[in-house]
Design an enzyme around this catalytic site. Structure first.
Site, PDB file in Angstrom:
ATOM      1  N   PHE A 207       0.821  -1.207   0.000  1.00 53.73           N
ATOM      2  CA  PHE A 207       0.000   0.000   0.000  1.00 53.73           C
ATOM      3  C   PHE A 207       0.855   1.256   0.000  1.00 53.73           C
ATOM      4  O   PHE A 207       0.482   2.269   0.577  1.00 53.73           O
ATOM      5  CB  PHE A 207      -0.974  -0.019   1.179  1.00 53.73           C
ATOM      6  CG  PHE A 207      -1.807  -1.259   1.238  1.00 53.73           C
ATOM      7  CD1 PHE A 207      -2.803  -1.474   0.298  1.00 53.73           C
ATOM      8  CD2 PHE A 207      -1.569  -2.235   2.185  1.00 53.73           C
ATOM      9  CE1 PHE A 207      -3.564  -2.628   0.331  1.00 53.73           C
ATOM     10  CE2 PHE A 207      -2.311  -3.401   2.212  1.00 53.73           C
ATOM     11  CZ  PHE A 207      -3.310  -3.596   1.282  1.00 53.73           C
TER      12      PHE A 207
ATOM     13  N   ILE B  12       2.353  -8.049  -4.499  1.00 50.96           N
ATOM     14  CA  ILE B  12       2.075  -7.590  -3.127  1.00 50.96           C
ATOM     15  C   ILE B  12       0.669  -7.971  -2.684  1.00 50.96           C
ATOM     16  O   ILE B  12       0.068  -7.312  -1.844  1.00 50.96           O
ATOM     17  CB  ILE B  12       2.316  -6.067  -3.006  1.00 50.96           C
ATOM     18  CG1 ILE B  12       1.459  -5.287  -4.014  1.00 50.96           C
ATOM     19  CG2 ILE B  12       3.792  -5.756  -3.233  1.00 50.96           C
ATOM     20  CD1 ILE B  12       1.517  -3.768  -3.807  1.00 50.96           C
TER      21      ILE B  12
ATOM     22  N   GLY C  42       2.185  -1.739 -11.959  1.00 55.85           N
ATOM     23  CA  GLY C  42       2.789  -3.060 -12.097  1.00 55.85           C
ATOM     24  C   GLY C  42       2.260  -3.858 -13.270  1.00 55.85           C
ATOM     25  O   GLY C  42       3.023  -4.319 -14.128  1.00 55.85           O
ATOM     26  N   ALA C  43       0.940  -4.025 -13.325  1.00 53.45           N
ATOM     27  CA  ALA C  43       0.362  -4.909 -14.343  1.00 53.45           C
ATOM     28  C   ALA C  43       0.625  -4.409 -15.758  1.00 53.45           C
ATOM     29  O   ALA C  43       1.105  -5.173 -16.604  1.00 53.45           O
ATOM     30  CB  ALA C  43      -1.126  -5.094 -14.083  1.00 53.45           C
TER      31      ALA C  43
ATOM     32  N   LEU D 120      -7.299  -8.011 -17.171  1.00 50.19           N
ATOM     33  CA  LEU D 120      -6.388  -9.148 -17.344  1.00 50.19           C
ATOM     34  C   LEU D 120      -6.894 -10.391 -16.627  1.00 50.19           C
ATOM     35  O   LEU D 120      -6.617 -11.514 -17.041  1.00 50.19           O
ATOM     36  CB  LEU D 120      -4.996  -8.778 -16.831  1.00 50.19           C
ATOM     37  CG  LEU D 120      -4.370  -7.559 -17.532  1.00 50.19           C
ATOM     38  CD1 LEU D 120      -3.079  -7.152 -16.824  1.00 50.19           C
ATOM     39  CD2 LEU D 120      -4.112  -7.841 -19.011  1.00 50.19           C
TER      40      LEU D 120
ATOM     41  N   THR E 171      -9.146 -11.143 -10.007  1.00 50.22           N
ATOM     42  CA  THR E 171      -8.188 -10.321  -9.247  1.00 50.22           C
ATOM     43  C   THR E 171      -8.458  -8.841  -9.470  1.00 50.22           C
ATOM     44  O   THR E 171      -8.270  -8.034  -8.561  1.00 50.22           O
ATOM     45  CB  THR E 171      -6.730 -10.674  -9.604  1.00 50.22           C
ATOM     46  OG1 THR E 171      -6.548 -10.548 -11.015  1.00 50.22           O
ATOM     47  CG2 THR E 171      -6.383 -12.078  -9.175  1.00 50.22           C
TER      48      THR E 171
ATOM     49  N   GLY F   7      -5.119  -0.970  -9.209  1.00 50.08           N
ATOM     50  CA  GLY F   7      -4.947  -1.134  -7.758  1.00 50.08           C
ATOM     51  C   GLY F   7      -5.493   0.003  -6.933  1.00 50.08           C
ATOM     52  O   GLY F   7      -5.961  -0.198  -5.820  1.00 50.08           O
ATOM     53  N   GLU F   8      -5.436   1.208  -7.443  1.00 51.67           N
ATOM     54  CA  GLU F   8      -5.770   2.361  -6.614  1.00 51.67           C
ATOM     55  C   GLU F   8      -7.071   3.067  -7.001  1.00 51.67           C
ATOM     56  O   GLU F   8      -7.664   3.767  -6.187  1.00 51.67           O
ATOM     57  CB  GLU F   8      -4.622   3.383  -6.686  1.00 51.67           C
ATOM     58  CG  GLU F   8      -3.330   2.838  -6.097  1.00 51.67           C
ATOM     59  CD  GLU F   8      -2.114   3.633  -6.519  1.00 51.67           C
ATOM     60  OE1 GLU F   8      -1.942   3.845  -7.738  1.00 51.67           O
ATOM     61  OE2 GLU F   8      -1.337   4.048  -5.663  1.00 51.67           O
TER      62      GLU F   8
END
Lengths: 327, 729
Positions: free
Chosen positions: B244, B470, B513-514, B616, B620, B690-691
C-alpha cells in the site's frame, strides 16, 4: 528479555499466595496482559496461571440467579442459553466487545480487570500517572477523544474500556473474591473505582485476592438493551455505551436500571437516574431530565467534549427504544 | 536474446484478443493462493536462516534534536545482547518510491518522534526487544519544532501551479459558485505484514530477504546506503503481505539488518513492531483543500480552483499530489491550482494507497455535490456536462475516456434516482437514509520493465522478473498473459518473481505493475511467437497456438527441436507518455444510513463502475476494486492518524486504535468493470487498477451522509462527533 516465572496455580490457595507479592500477577486468557507485557507497560516477575483452577462453570444459583465462573470465556458466557434468555443485556454487551477470537480466549474474571486503552498509558515513553505515579497525565491537553467526562481527576482521565462490566453494573451483579484471609462478595458497582489521586488503583482487589466468579441476581425480565456508539462497527472501544434494563407498566417506567460505558474510569451507575425515571411516563422531557442528572457533573477535556451531547442523545435513543419495545 | 520495444504510438492492434488459448481476462484464482492460505508461502521474516541473530530498532523520544550519547554499556551486559549498532549509515526514514538512492542517514540527528537511532542485536528477539527498551540515550533537544501544518512555514510546489484565465472574475460572474474548504487527516498504509528483513553476507556478497514493493529501485537505495556495489547485493521479496505504498522504498530495518549482519559476521533479522511500522514508515499527509467552482446556469464549469496544503519533513521532496486528477477531470477555462507543503516534524510523508487522488478526489467530488445542489442539477448529470474533450490545461488528448460510460452504467446498475434531491427524505426508525455519488479518477502510470520468458520443449514456460506480487495477483496475470500468447494453460506457466537476480521490472506501486511488467512479458512472448512462426513456416500474426500446439497440429515441443527458447522482453514507454493524458476513470454510488441520535454512519451498499483498459483477470481485478472501495470507506468514516500536539508523536499506532474498516463496516459491494482497450496505455491495452477504487469513493459516502441527514461536513473522516456537530436534534 525480561524473564518471568510462570506457575500453574494448582489451587486457589496457592494462586493467592503466588499473586500476593507486588511483582506478581495473575493470568487467565491473557488477551490484555500479554500485550501490555510486550509493551512493558506491565512487567511482572511472576505470573500465576489460573486456568487450572476450574472456575469455568456457568450454573444456576439457589436463588434462581446465575453464577458465571471467573474462568468461563466471554464466548461461553454470551452464548449460554440462560444468559441469552434471562440476561440478554449481558450477552449483547459481551458480543459488542473485542472480536470473536479475543472473546474465545478472554475470561470473565480477566475482563473485569482489563486495563484502560488510553494512548498514554500504553506508550511507556509518555507520561502516565496510572503507569508511573507522579509522571503526569499525558491525555490531559493531549489526544483525549476516548477519554472520560465523569469522575475524572487532575491525575487521570482514562476510561474503563470494557462492555461486559457495563451490563453487569446494570444487572447489579456481584463479584466473588477469594482472599488470603477470607472470601468476600463485592457488588460490581463498587468493584471498579474512580482515579482520584491513585489512578493506578482500578478496583478493590487486594494483593493475593482472586476473582472466582460473578453472580447475577434472579432474572428481572424487562426490556434489555445494550447500545454501543463507536467509530467503526466492530473492534472499537465505546465512545458511549449504555446498558439498560427497563420495564413499563400502565404507561410508566417501573424499572430503569442503567449503566454507562466510555464515560468514566468505571462502569457508571447513578441511582438517581432510576429514581427520576421510575413512576414517570416516557417523554422527551423526562429523558432530558435523566440526562441532566447523568451529566450534571460532566466535564469535557476539549477533544472529548462531544461525549456530553453524545451521552445525552444516546440516552434518549435507548430510553425511546426501550419505551417502544416495552409498550 | 533481448528484445526491446519502445512504445511511441498507441497499439490498437489488440493482438491479445486474437489469441486462441482464451485465458486472459478469465477469473483465474491466484496461483499462489493455496500456498498463502496454508501458510507455506514464506514472507520476509520467515525464511529459515541458520544462526540468525535478532535486531530491534531503538527509536527517539524527542521530535527534533540530537542523540548526543548512546550508552551501549547500558545494555551490552544484558543476557544475549550481541551489539548496539549506531553506524552513521543507518537510515532514519523510509525511502520515497522510486528514490533510487539512500534516504536520510545519520541516526544521531533526530527529526521526528519515533525515528530510529540505533539497533540492538541479541540472540533472541525477546532479549533484543528488552535491551532496546533499556538502551540509555541522552538527547540535546531542539525545542519548538514545528508540529502543526497550519502554523508551519510553507513552500509552494511550483510545478503543480496552474494559473489560467481569471478564476476570481469567473467566480464573480458565475450563475452558481462554490467556495469550500475541506480537511483530511493523515492515513497509514496499514499493511498486514510488518516491515521485515533478514540480511546475510557471504564474503562481500549480501543477500536480503525483505518485504518490499520495488526491488529494482530498492537495490540501488540499499547499495547507496551501505556504500556497496549493487552487483554484490541480492534482494528477495517473493511474497509481500501488503504494501500500500509503505514498501515502495527501503525502510530502516533493511539497512540496519545489513549493517548488523556485516558487523557480527552472521545473519541478522530485523522486524518492526506494529507501533514502529506506524511511527517510522510513511504517513499520508493530512490535507487542507480549498475548492472553487464557477458554473453557468446549466452547470457548465467556467472556473476551477483547487488549492491544497500538505506537509512533510524538512528535506523531503514528496508532496502529497492532491491535485493530480484535478488538472484534467473537469473543464473550466479559468483555472487556479496550487499545492503548498508545510515543513513539520512528523514522520516522513510519502506514498500511501493512491497518493494524491485518495485525498484530493474526496474533496473535489464533495464540492461538486455542493455545486449540483446549488445549480439544481442531478449530480450525475452535472459531471456528464463537464467532461472535457481534451486535457483542459495541457490540451493533450485523452488516451481513452470512460467517465461518461462509468457514470451511466453505474447509475443504472445502482438504480440511481435522477429526480430532485433533498436531504432528510427517508427515515427508517432511528436512521436517516440517503444516497450519494462521485466520480473516480486515477492517473495511469507505466514504466520500463524487463522480463525473461523461457518456452520449454515439454510445453511449459517460465516467466522470470524481479517484479513483486504484493497480494494483487501479479503471479496469476503474468501466467495468463504468457499462456495466452504461447497457447498454454496458465498452470503450465511457472512465474518466478521477487528476486533481483532476474531481469528488472519497475515493481508494484502507483498501479503501474500490471501494465508495465505485463507489457514486458508480452514483448518477450511476441518474440518467441515470431521464432515459432518462422519454424512453423507461417507469419507470426497467422500463428494460432492453443494447448501447446499450432492450429495445424504441430506440437510446440517439436517446433522447439528439444531446446529451450528464451527471450527477454524489454518494454519502454516512449512518446505515448507525453502525447496523451492517460487515466483510469470511474463512478461511485453509495447508500448510507446515519443514526439520528448518535451520528454513526453505516454504508448500506456501494457500487463502483470502473474503466481501466483491458481486464487481465476478472477475479483479481474485481478484488482490487473491492479493496479500493473498502479503503474509501475508511477515508470517509474511520481512518485518522492522531498526533500529540505537544511532542508530535503518533498516538494511535496500532490496528486497534487506527481504524481501518472491519468486515462489519463493509456491506455488499458491487463492481462493474467497464471494459475497454486503451492502446496508448500499454501494448496490452491495460491500465492500472490497484488504486482507482479508492479515488473518490469517500465523497460518494460524504454526499450520501448529506442526502440522508442534512449534515454537510467538510472534514474527513466523518466520525459521529463531527456528524453530530452539525445535526439538529
Amino acid at each position: 528479555m525480561r524473564p518471568f516465572e510462570f506457575t500453574r496455580a494448582p489451587s486457589l490457595k496457592e494462586a493467592g499466595s503466588l499473586t500476593a507479592a507486588s511483582d506478581s500477577m495473575a493470568i487467565a486468557g491473557g488477551t490484555n496482559l500479554l500485550d501490555l507485557m510486550k509493551l512493558q507497560v506491565e512487567t511482572p516477575s511472576r505470573l500465576a496461571d489460573l486456568n487450572r483452577l476450574g472456575f469455568a462453570q456457568i450454573e444456576d444459583t439457589d436463588d434462581g440467579g446465575l453464577l458465571l465462573g471467573a474462568l468461563a470465556t466471554n464466548t461461553e458466557t454470551a452464548v449460554h442459553p440462560r444468559v441469552r434468555r434471562d440476561y440478554p443485556v449481558l450477552a449483547r454487551a459481551i458480543l459488542a466487545g473485542a472480536t470473536q477470537q479475543l472473546r474465545n480466549k478472554a475470561t470473565n474474571g480477566g475482563n473485569l480487570c482489563q486495563r484502560t486503552r488510553c494512548f498514554y498509558f500504553t506508550n511507556i515513553d509518555q507520561p502516565c500517572n496510572k503507569r508511573e505515579p507522579g509522571s503526569g497525565c499525558g491525555a490531559i491537553d493531549g489526544i483525549a477523544k476516548l477519554h472520560a467526562i465523569l469522575g475524572t481527576s487532575d491525575q487521570c482521565i482514562a476510561t474503563y474500556p470494557g462492555d461486559m462490566a457495563v451490563a453487569l453494573s446494570a444487572l447489579d451483579a456481584t463479584v466473588l473474591v477469594s482472599g488470603p484471609g477470607t472470601d468476600r462478595s463485592v457488588p460490581l458497582r463498587e468493584f471498579h473505582v474512580l482515579p482520584g489521586d491513585t489512578p493506578w488503583v482500578e478496583n478493590v482487589l487486594e494483593r493475593g485476592e482472586i476473582i472466582t466468579g460473578i453472580t447475577l441476581p434472579p432474572p428481572v425480565g424487562g426490556t434489555q438493551l445494550y447500545r454501543k456508539v463507536r467509530e467503526r462497527s466492530s473492534y472499537a472501544f465505546a465512545l458511549v455505551s449504555i446498558a439498560a434494563i427497563v420495564e413499563i407498566a400502565d404507561g410508566k417506567f417501573t424499572r430503569a436500571d442503567l449503566a454507562f460505558g466510555g464515560l468514566a474510569h468505571k462502569p457508571w451507575h447513578d441511582p438517581h437516574l432510576a429514581d427520576a425515571l421510575v413512576g414517570q411516563a416516557p417523554s422527551r422531557e423526562l429523558f432530558d431530565t435523566a440526562a441532566d442528572i447523568l451529566l450534571e457533573d460532566a466535564r469535557g477535556y476539549g477533544e472529548n467534549d462531544f461525549k456530553i451531547p453524545l451521552a445525552r442523545r444516546t440516552l434518549h435513543a435507548v430510553l425511546q427504544q426501550a419505551a417502544e419495545d416495552a409498550a | 536474446m533481448k528484445v526491446h520495444f519502445k512504445q511511441d504510438e498507441p497499439d490498437n492492434a489488440n493482438r491479445l484478443d486474437g489469441m486462441k488459448q482464451d485465458v486472459l481476462g478469465k477469473p483465474v484464482s491466484r496461483v499462489e493462493g493455496l500456498a498463502k492460505v496454508t501458510g507455506t508461502a514464506p514472507y520476509a521474516a520467515e525464511y529459515p536462516v541458520a544462526n540468525c541473530a535478532e535486531g530491534v530498532l531503538v527509536t527517539s523520544t524527542i521530535a527534533r534534536g540530537d542523540a548526543t550519547h548512546i550508552d551501549k554499556d547500558s545494555v551490552l551486559s544484558m543476557p544475549g545482547v550481541l551489539a548496539v549498532i549506531d553506524d552513521e549509515r543507518l537510515t532514519t526514514r523510509a525511502a520515497q518510491g522510486t528514490a533510487n538512492e539512500a534516504p536520510k542517514q545519520g541516526p544521531r540527528q533526530v527529526c521526528y518522534w519515533g525515528q530510529p537511532i540505533a539497533l540492538v542485536v541479541a540472540e533472541s528477539f525477546e532479549q533484543a526487544r528488552d535491551a532496546a527498551k533499556h538502551l540509555g540515550v541522552e538527547y540535546r533537544e531542539e525545542g519548538g519544532a514545528p508540529l502543526d501544518p497550519a502554523s508551519a512555514e510553507t513552500e509552494e510546489q511550483e510545478d503543480e501551479t496552474v494559473r489560467q484565465g481569471d478564476l476570481a472574475q469567473a467566480m464573480r460572474d458565475a450563475a452558481h459558485s462554490v467556495d469550500v474548504t475541506y480537511t483530511t487527516k493523515g492515513h497509514a498504509s496499514a499493511a498486514m505484514e510488518p516491515h521485515a528483513a533478514i540480511a546475510e553476507w557471504e564474503g562481500d556478497r549480501l543477500t536480503v530477504h525483505a518485504s518490499l514493493q520495488m526491488l529494482n529501485y530498492n537495490i540501488s537505495e540499499l547499495a547507496d546506503a551501505l556504500g556497496v556495489e549493487e552487483e554484490n547485493i541480492r534482494l528477495v521479496s517473493r511474497f509481500v503481505g501488503g504494501g500500500f505504498g509503505s514498501k515502495l522504498g527501503i525502510s530502516e530495518e533493511v539497512v540496519a539488518a545489513a549493517l548488523a549482519a556485516r558487523e557480527l559476521g552472521r545473519p541478522v533479522r530485523v522486524v518492526l513492531s506494529r507501533q514502529q511500522v506506524f511511527q517510522c514508515i510513511m504517513r499520508r499527509s493530512e490535507t487542507t483543500q480549498r475548492l472553487r467552482l464557477a458554473a453557468t446556469s446549466d452547470g457548465t464549469l467556467t472556473g476551477f480552483g483547487h488549492e491544497a496544503l500538505v506537509s512533510n519533513l524538512p528535506g523531503e521532496e514528496f508532496a502529497e499530489p492532491v491535485l493530480q486528477s484535478s488538472h484534467f477531470l473537469y473543464g473550466g477555462e479559468n483555472r487556479e491550482l496550487m499545492l503548498m507543503v508545510a515543513r513539520i516534524h512528523r514522520m516522513t510523508a510519502g506514498s500511501v494507497r493512491a497518493p494524491g487522488e485518495a485525498a484530493g478526489m474526496p474533496a473535489l467530488e464533495a464540492a461538486m455535490d455542493v455545486l449540483a445542489e446549488k445549480a439544481g442539477i442531478d449530480p450525475v448529470e452535472l459531471r456528464l456536462r463537464n467532461i472535457p474533450e481534451k486535457n483542459p490545461e495541457e490540451g493533450l488528448p485523452f488516451s481513452s475516456h470512460t467517465l461518461a460510460q462509468c457514470l451511466k452504467q453505474g447509475a443504472d446498475a445502482f438504480g440511481w434516482d435522477s429526480g430532485p434531491r433533498r436531504p432528510r427524505q427517508r427515515r427508517e426508525g432511528e436512521w436517516w437514509i440517503g444516497t450519494g455519488m462521485a466520480s473516480a479518477a486515477r492517473v495511469h502510470n507505466i514504466a520500463e520493465a524487463r522480463a525473461r520468458v523461457t518456452l520449454r520443449p515439454d510445453g511449459t514456460a517460465l516467466v522470470e522478473t524481479d517484479m513483486t506480487d504484493i497480494g494483487t495477483g501479479t503471479y496469476t496475470i503474468l501466467a495468463q498473459i504468457a499462456g495466452e500468447m504461447l497457447g498454454l494453460p496458465p498452470k503450465t506457466v511457472m512465474v518466478d518473481l521477487g528476486d533481483t537476480a532476474h531481469p528488472r521490472g519497475p515493481g508494484s506501486g502507483g498501479s503501474w505493475g500490471a501494465p508495465s511488467i505485463g507489457s514486458a512479458v508480452y514483448v518477450a512472448c511476441k518474440a518467441i511467437r515470431e521464432e515459432l512462426a518462422a519454424k512453423a513456416g507461417v507469419a507470426e500474426d497467422r500463428l494460432e497456438l492453443k494447448k501447446g500446439a499450432t492450429s495445424d497440429g504441430q506440437e510446440i515441443g517439436d517446433l522447439l527441436g528439444g531446446k529451450d527458447l528464451v527471450r527477454e522482453g524489454h518494454y519502454e514507454p516512449g512518446d505515448i507518455e507525453d502525447d496523451y493524458t492517460a487515466s483510469g476513470f470511474g463512478a461511485f454510488f453509495a447508500e448510507v444510513r446515519v443514526n439520528a441520535y448518535t451520528g454513526e454512519t453505516r454504508v448500506d451498499r456501494m457500487l463502483g463502475a470502473f474503466g481501466f483498459g483491458r481486464v487481465l483477470n476478472a477475479k483479481t481485478a474485481r478484488s482490487q476494486c473491492l479493496g479500493g472501495i473498502t479503503w474509501s470507506i475508511g477515508v470517509a468514516l474511520t481512518e485518522a492518524l492522531e498526533f500529540d500536539p505537544r511532542d508530535g508523536h503518533l498516538v494511535n499506532c496500532d490496528l486497534a486504535e487506527y481504524h481501518v474498516p472491519v468486515h462489519r463496516d463493509v456491506p455488499d459491494l458491487e463492481v462493474a468493470m467497464v471494459e475497454e482497450r486503451d492502446g496508448a496505455a500499454s501494448p496490452i491495452q491495460a491500465k492500472g487498477i490497484g488504486e482507482l477504487g479508492m479515488c473518490g469513493g469517500a465523497a460518494a459516502i460524504a454526499n450520501a451522509i448529506y442526502n440522508a441527514c442534512g449534515a454537510r461536513l467538510f472534514d474527513y473522516p466523518m466520525t459521529p462527533d463531527r456528524v453530530l456537530s452539525v445535526t439538529a436534534d
